[in-house]
Write a protein that holds these residues in place. Structure first.
Motif, PDB file in Angstrom:
ATOM      1  N   GLU A  80       0.807  -1.226   0.000  1.00  0.00           N
ATOM      2  CA  GLU A  80       0.000   0.000   0.000  1.00  0.00           C
ATOM      3  C   GLU A  80       0.835   1.270   0.000  1.00  0.00           C
ATOM      4  O   GLU A  80       0.329   2.347   0.302  1.00  0.00           O
ATOM      5  CB  GLU A  80      -0.914   0.012   1.234  1.00  0.00           C
ATOM      6  CG  GLU A  80      -1.935  -1.110   1.229  1.00  0.00           C
ATOM      7  CD  GLU A  80      -2.802  -1.100   2.466  1.00  0.00           C
ATOM      8  OE1 GLU A  80      -2.483  -0.336   3.407  1.00  0.00           O
ATOM      9  OE2 GLU A  80      -3.778  -1.846   2.501  1.00  0.00           O
ATOM     10  N   GLY A  81       2.134   1.142  -0.231  1.00  0.00           N
ATOM     11  CA  GLY A  81       2.974   2.330  -0.276  1.00  0.00           C
ATOM     12  C   GLY A  81       3.352   2.896   1.074  1.00  0.00           C
ATOM     13  O   GLY A  81       3.802   4.037   1.169  1.00  0.00           O
ATOM     14  N   VAL A  82       3.217   2.090   2.128  1.00  0.00           N
ATOM     15  CA  VAL A  82       3.435   2.610   3.479  1.00  0.00           C
ATOM     16  C   VAL A  82       4.793   2.214   4.069  1.00  0.00           C
ATOM     17  O   VAL A  82       5.447   3.032   4.718  1.00  0.00           O
ATOM     18  CB  VAL A  82       2.312   2.116   4.428  1.00  0.00           C
ATOM     19  CG1 VAL A  82       2.597   2.514   5.867  1.00  0.00           C
ATOM     20  CG2 VAL A  82       0.974   2.662   3.979  1.00  0.00           C
ATOM     21  N   CYS A  83       5.254   0.998   3.830  1.00  0.00           N
ATOM     22  CA  CYS A  83       6.383   0.473   4.622  1.00  0.00           C
ATOM     23  C   CYS A  83       7.756   0.697   4.003  1.00  0.00           C
ATOM     24  O   CYS A  83       8.762   0.700   4.703  1.00  0.00           O
ATOM     25  CB  CYS A  83       6.176  -1.009   4.896  1.00  0.00           C
ATOM     26  SG  CYS A  83       6.417  -2.052   3.439  1.00  0.00           S
ATOM     27  N   GLY A  84       7.841   0.822   2.690  1.00  0.00           N
ATOM     28  CA  GLY A  84       9.131   1.029   2.037  1.00  0.00           C
ATOM     29  C   GLY A  84       9.921  -0.234   1.766  1.00  0.00           C
ATOM     30  O   GLY A  84      11.025  -0.167   1.219  1.00  0.00           O
ATOM     31  N   ALA A  85       9.371  -1.397   2.100  1.00  0.00           N
ATOM     32  CA  ALA A  85      10.122  -2.647   1.897  1.00  0.00           C
ATOM     33  C   ALA A  85      10.323  -2.966   0.417  1.00  0.00           C
ATOM     34  O   ALA A  85      11.209  -3.735   0.061  1.00  0.00           O
ATOM     35  CB  ALA A  85       9.389  -3.799   2.584  1.00  0.00           C
TER      36      ALA A  85
ATOM     37  N   ALA B 222      27.174  -2.921  12.355  1.00  0.00           N
ATOM     38  CA  ALA B 222      26.416  -1.992  13.204  1.00  0.00           C
ATOM     39  C   ALA B 222      25.259  -2.683  13.931  1.00  0.00           C
ATOM     40  O   ALA B 222      24.570  -2.050  14.730  1.00  0.00           O
ATOM     41  CB  ALA B 222      25.878  -0.837  12.346  1.00  0.00           C
ATOM     42  N   GLY B 223      25.027  -3.933  13.641  1.00  0.00           N
ATOM     43  CA  GLY B 223      23.891  -4.624  14.262  1.00  0.00           C
ATOM     44  C   GLY B 223      22.563  -4.112  13.733  1.00  0.00           C
ATOM     45  O   GLY B 223      21.555  -4.090  14.449  1.00  0.00           O
ATOM     46  N   ALA B 224      22.561  -3.702  12.460  1.00  0.00           N
ATOM     47  CA  ALA B 224      21.386  -3.055  11.884  1.00  0.00           C
ATOM     48  C   ALA B 224      20.419  -4.039  11.227  1.00  0.00           C
ATOM     49  O   ALA B 224      19.425  -3.621  10.656  1.00  0.00           O
ATOM     50  CB  ALA B 224      21.835  -2.018  10.850  1.00  0.00           C
ATOM     51  N   VAL B 225      20.735  -5.313  11.302  1.00  0.00           N
ATOM     52  CA  VAL B 225      19.852  -6.318  10.705  1.00  0.00           C
ATOM     53  C   VAL B 225      19.376  -7.260  11.794  1.00  0.00           C
ATOM     54  O   VAL B 225      20.193  -7.893  12.477  1.00  0.00           O
ATOM     55  CB  VAL B 225      20.590  -7.141   9.618  1.00  0.00           C
ATOM     56  CG1 VAL B 225      19.641  -8.182   9.018  1.00  0.00           C
ATOM     57  CG2 VAL B 225      21.139  -6.231   8.533  1.00  0.00           C
ATOM     58  N   GLN B 226      18.061  -7.316  11.968  1.00  0.00           N
ATOM     59  CA  GLN B 226      17.519  -8.348  12.867  1.00  0.00           C
ATOM     60  C   GLN B 226      16.754  -9.349  12.004  1.00  0.00           C
ATOM     61  O   GLN B 226      17.326 -10.315  11.547  1.00  0.00           O
ATOM     62  CB  GLN B 226      16.693  -7.707  13.970  1.00  0.00           C
ATOM     63  CG  GLN B 226      17.615  -6.957  14.954  1.00  0.00           C
ATOM     64  CD  GLN B 226      16.902  -6.426  16.161  1.00  0.00           C
ATOM     65  OE1 GLN B 226      15.906  -6.976  16.614  1.00  0.00           O
ATOM     66  NE2 GLN B 226      17.413  -5.341  16.719  1.00  0.00           N
ATOM     67  N   CYS B 227      15.492  -9.103  11.725  1.00  0.00           N
ATOM     68  CA  CYS B 227      14.811 -10.038  10.809  1.00  0.00           C
ATOM     69  C   CYS B 227      15.271  -9.827   9.369  1.00  0.00           C
ATOM     70  O   CYS B 227      15.203 -10.729   8.548  1.00  0.00           O
ATOM     71  CB  CYS B 227      13.299  -9.905  10.920  1.00  0.00           C
ATOM     72  SG  CYS B 227      12.609  -8.484  10.030  1.00  0.00           S
ATOM     73  N   GLY B 228      15.715  -8.614   9.048  1.00  0.00           N
ATOM     74  CA  GLY B 228      16.252  -8.332   7.717  1.00  0.00           C
ATOM     75  C   GLY B 228      15.219  -7.965   6.672  1.00  0.00           C
ATOM     76  O   GLY B 228      15.582  -7.645   5.539  1.00  0.00           O
ATOM     77  N   PHE B 229      13.943  -7.996   7.040  1.00  0.00           N
ATOM     78  CA  PHE B 229      12.903  -7.760   6.029  1.00  0.00           C
ATOM     79  C   PHE B 229      12.989  -6.352   5.433  1.00  0.00           C
ATOM     80  O   PHE B 229      12.778  -6.166   4.232  1.00  0.00           O
ATOM     81  CB  PHE B 229      11.516  -7.971   6.655  1.00  0.00           C
ATOM     82  CG  PHE B 229      10.420  -8.066   5.650  1.00  0.00           C
ATOM     83  CD1 PHE B 229      10.149  -9.256   4.997  1.00  0.00           C
ATOM     84  CD2 PHE B 229       9.658  -6.953   5.339  1.00  0.00           C
ATOM     85  CE1 PHE B 229       9.134  -9.337   4.047  1.00  0.00           C
ATOM     86  CE2 PHE B 229       8.641  -7.021   4.391  1.00  0.00           C
ATOM     87  CZ  PHE B 229       8.381  -8.219   3.753  1.00  0.00           C
ATOM     88  N   CYS B 230      13.312  -5.389   6.261  1.00  0.00           N
ATOM     89  CA  CYS B 230      13.354  -4.000   5.779  1.00  0.00           C
ATOM     90  C   CYS B 230      14.678  -3.651   5.115  1.00  0.00           C
ATOM     91  O   CYS B 230      14.794  -2.590   4.500  1.00  0.00           O
ATOM     92  CB  CYS B 230      13.137  -3.042   6.950  1.00  0.00           C
ATOM     93  SG  CYS B 230      14.548  -2.994   8.108  1.00  0.00           S
ATOM     94  N   THR B 231      15.680  -4.512   5.282  1.00  0.00           N
ATOM     95  CA  THR B 231      17.055  -4.140   4.932  1.00  0.00           C
ATOM     96  C   THR B 231      17.241  -3.760   3.459  1.00  0.00           C
ATOM     97  O   THR B 231      17.867  -2.727   3.173  1.00  0.00           O
ATOM     98  CB  THR B 231      18.033  -5.258   5.338  1.00  0.00           C
ATOM     99  OG1 THR B 231      17.797  -5.606   6.712  1.00  0.00           O
ATOM    100  CG2 THR B 231      19.472  -4.817   5.174  1.00  0.00           C
ATOM    101  N   PRO B 232      16.740  -4.535   2.501  1.00  0.00           N
ATOM    102  CA  PRO B 232      16.963  -4.115   1.106  1.00  0.00           C
ATOM    103  C   PRO B 232      16.396  -2.726   0.800  1.00  0.00           C
ATOM    104  O   PRO B 232      17.036  -1.935   0.105  1.00  0.00           O
ATOM    105  CB  PRO B 232      16.247  -5.218   0.301  1.00  0.00           C
ATOM    106  CG  PRO B 232      16.264  -6.410   1.205  1.00  0.00           C
ATOM    107  CD  PRO B 232      16.062  -5.844   2.587  1.00  0.00           C
TER     108      PRO B 232
END
Ligand code: FES
Ligand code: FES
Length: 165
Positions: A38-43, A89-99
């Motif tokens: 829906e254009g909200v999350c940026g994933a 940096a420990g910036a990845v947990q589940c990684g879904f948002c990372t790309p």
């Protein structure tokens, strides 16, 4: 019928399809995530002619004649640096948002190789991460920027663990 350049390969598309589905299902570019549709999350963020765009809000007809870049299409050195910086940096947990975060970071650093913390914050402000609280992602982007500028040896490629985005 129209042509779309994705990561340097030109594809001819005959129908007007949902761009996110086409990228994921037809081209198998699975770094582009469907988080909300829906254009909200940026994933689903991709670059279209260098601009940050949400694939779920576009169709193949809307990007006819354009150049698209996904994480899969980043230069190998950039891919490596972003992956190592995010891991360090420990910036990845589940990684879904990372790309999506990495695509926003690339767009920023292509335009501004030495961003302020505020500029980094603004570059990812429309992308949602449920896990990290954003600070580590901002630190990862700052680290990647320093390494890309050749100013930082913090990313020790022999000691950090490689991740796949
Ligand atoms: S899937 Fe496109 S913004 Fe969430
Ligand atoms: S690391 Fe899980 S959503 Fe960002």
């Amino acid at each position: 019928m129209f042509d779309i350049d994705v990561n340097g390969t030109v594809y001819t598309v005959e129908e007007d399809l949902d761009l996110l589905d086409w990228l994921r299902q037809k081209l198998r570019l699975t770094s582009v995530k469907n988080g909300c549709g829906e254009g909200v999350c940026g994933a689903c963020t991709v670059l279209v002619d260098g601009w940050v765009r949400r694939a779920c809000q576009l169709s193949t007809a809307k990007v006819a004649g354009r150049k698209l870049v996904t994480v899969e299409g980043l230069p190998e050195r950039q891919k490596e640096i972003f992956a190592r910086a995010f891991a360090k940096a420990g910036a990845v947990q589940c990684g879904f948002c990372t790309p999506g975060m990495v695509i926003c970071a690339k767009a920023l650093l292509d335009w501004n190789p030495d961003p302020t913390a505020q500029e980094i914050r603004e570059a990812i402000r429309h992308n949602i991460c449920r896990c990290t609280g954003y600070v580590k992602i901002e630190q990862a982007i700052a680290l990647a920027a320093r390494v890309l500028r050749g100013e930082d040896g913090l990313v020790d490629f022999t000691k950090t663990r490689a991740i796949t985005l």
